[in-house]
Design an enzyme around this catalytic site. Structure first.
Site, PDB file in Angstrom:
ATOM      1  N   ASP A 112      -5.858   8.204   3.913  1.00 48.61           N
ATOM      2  CA  ASP A 112      -6.083   8.336   2.399  1.00 48.61           C
ATOM      3  C   ASP A 112      -7.513   9.344   2.270  1.00 48.61           C
ATOM      4  O   ASP A 112      -7.660  10.179   1.454  1.00 48.61           O
ATOM      5  CB  ASP A 112      -6.024   7.317   1.636  1.00 48.61           C
ATOM      6  N   HIS A 168       1.025  -1.104  -0.191  1.00 47.72           N
ATOM      7  CA  HIS A 168      -0.010   0.040  -0.073  1.00 47.72           C
ATOM      8  C   HIS A 168       0.895   1.088  -0.027  1.00 47.72           C
ATOM      9  O   HIS A 168       0.634   2.129  -0.841  1.00 47.72           O
ATOM     10  CB  HIS A 168      -0.806  -0.118   1.252  1.00 47.72           C
ATOM     11  N   GLU A 169       1.706   1.250   0.826  1.00 47.92           N
ATOM     12  CA  GLU A 169       2.744   2.542   1.007  1.00 47.92           C
ATOM     13  C   GLU A 169       3.506   2.769  -0.280  1.00 47.92           C
ATOM     14  O   GLU A 169       3.886   3.767  -0.583  1.00 47.92           O
ATOM     15  CB  GLU A 169       3.635   2.606   2.130  1.00 47.92           C
ATOM     16  N   HIS A 217       1.877   4.493  -2.853  1.00 45.91           N
ATOM     17  CA  HIS A 217       1.644   5.925  -2.838  1.00 45.91           C
ATOM     18  C   HIS A 217       3.616   6.517  -3.408  1.00 45.91           C
ATOM     19  O   HIS A 217       3.507   7.195  -3.937  1.00 45.91           O
ATOM     20  CB  HIS A 217       1.661   6.305  -1.385  1.00 45.91           C
TER      21      HIS A 217
END
Length: 289
Positions: free
Chosen positions: A137, A43-44, A47
């Site tokens: 988010d 997930h990170e 980003h």
């Protein structure tokens, strides 16, 4: 390849995470922890990879005992479309992760119990991250939405107020349904602390926004021209508080006799940051130049 490798150098693991890993190993929950960390990591990285694509300045990618965060050294002056992509680049990772898990399970490559647990964690993290609470988010999306029709400091304050309201509602629901769920209370406590600190620092955040606007790459960050009307007796800081993201401003200064003149936003920013004159009136700039 070099850019991808540079992301790995930015990874920071909080010391408490090692304690959580040791506790998970001792209590036979190490597999669950590894699943959660793998999902959070991807997930990170989503980003960070999107930010890297747009040449954003990435400070570090931190992993905490209850989540992760990709910290950017940007202050609200990047194009809003870029920011939208960077925000969504995290949640969309869950879609291909769940699709991949489904394919593996259908082909008998992973047991059904592991598949169901993996899907549960993915959906849980995806749903929680989209809550409209800063700095999740969903909170960042809320800030972006408010920024489309409100000045930066006003959008920032309303984001924090709405975040506090949603977090309080979430805490009330948790108290009613799962009052003894320690992990949720730890996360809620962390979010309350983050909101409190962000509120206390909101003027500093606004100044960083203006500084970045003055010293940063204006060609990249500012596009459409949006005039601001101001009375000549209006304070410079009050006029600056009308600045919005994603556009460049001209200031139409008015007096009792009519329109006094037009100032470029750079003249205002130069007057504040280069000449250190923050407490004057916007009409004073016509005598300064």
């Amino acid at each position: 390849m070099t850019k991808a490798a540079s992301l790995l150098k930015l990874i920071h693991i909080h010391p408490l995470l090692w304690l959580a890993a040791a506790t998970a190993a001792l209590t036979a929950h190490f597999l669950e922890l590894c699943m959660l960390l793998a999902i959070i990591f991807i997930h990170e990285i989503g980003h960070a990879a999107a930010a890297l694509f747009f040449s954003w300045r990435i400070k570090r990618i931190s992993f905490l005992p209850f989540g992760g965060v990709a910290e950017m050294d940007e202050h609200g002056n990047r194009p809003m479309k870029e920011e939208l992509i960077v925000i969504l680049a995290g949640p969309v990772q869950h879609l291909w992760l769940m699709a991949a898990a489904y394919v593996l399970q259908v082909n008998g490559l992973i047991p059904e119990s592991a598949y169901l647990l993996f899907m549960k964690y993915n959906l849980m993290i995806l749903a929680f991250n989209l809550f409209p609470i800063w700095p999740l988010d969903g909170g960042k999306l809320l800030f972006l939405l408010l920024s489309a029709w409100k000045p930066f400091p006003e959008a920032h304050e309303w984001t924090l107020i709405c975040s506090f309201a949603f977090l309080t509602l979430f805490a009330a629901l948790t108290l009613a349904t799962a009052p003894l769920h320690l992990n949720i209370w730890v996360i809620a406590g962390f979010l309350y602390f983050t909101l409190f600190f962000e509120w206390k620092q909101r003027q500093f955040v606004f100044m960083r926004f203006l500084l970045e606007r003055y010293y940063g790459n204006k060609e990249e960050s500012l596009a459409a021209l949006k005039p601001i009307r101001a009375d000549e007796s209006e304070g410079i800081i009050r006029v600056l508080a009308k600045f919005r993201r994603g556009c460049k401003h001209s200031i139409l200064v008015e007096s009792d006799e009519g329109e006094k003149g037009i100032l470029d936003e750079n003249e205002l920013l130069h007057y504040v940051f280069a000449e250190k004159k923050m407490n004057g009136k916007v009409g004073d700039l016509f005598y300064a130049y």
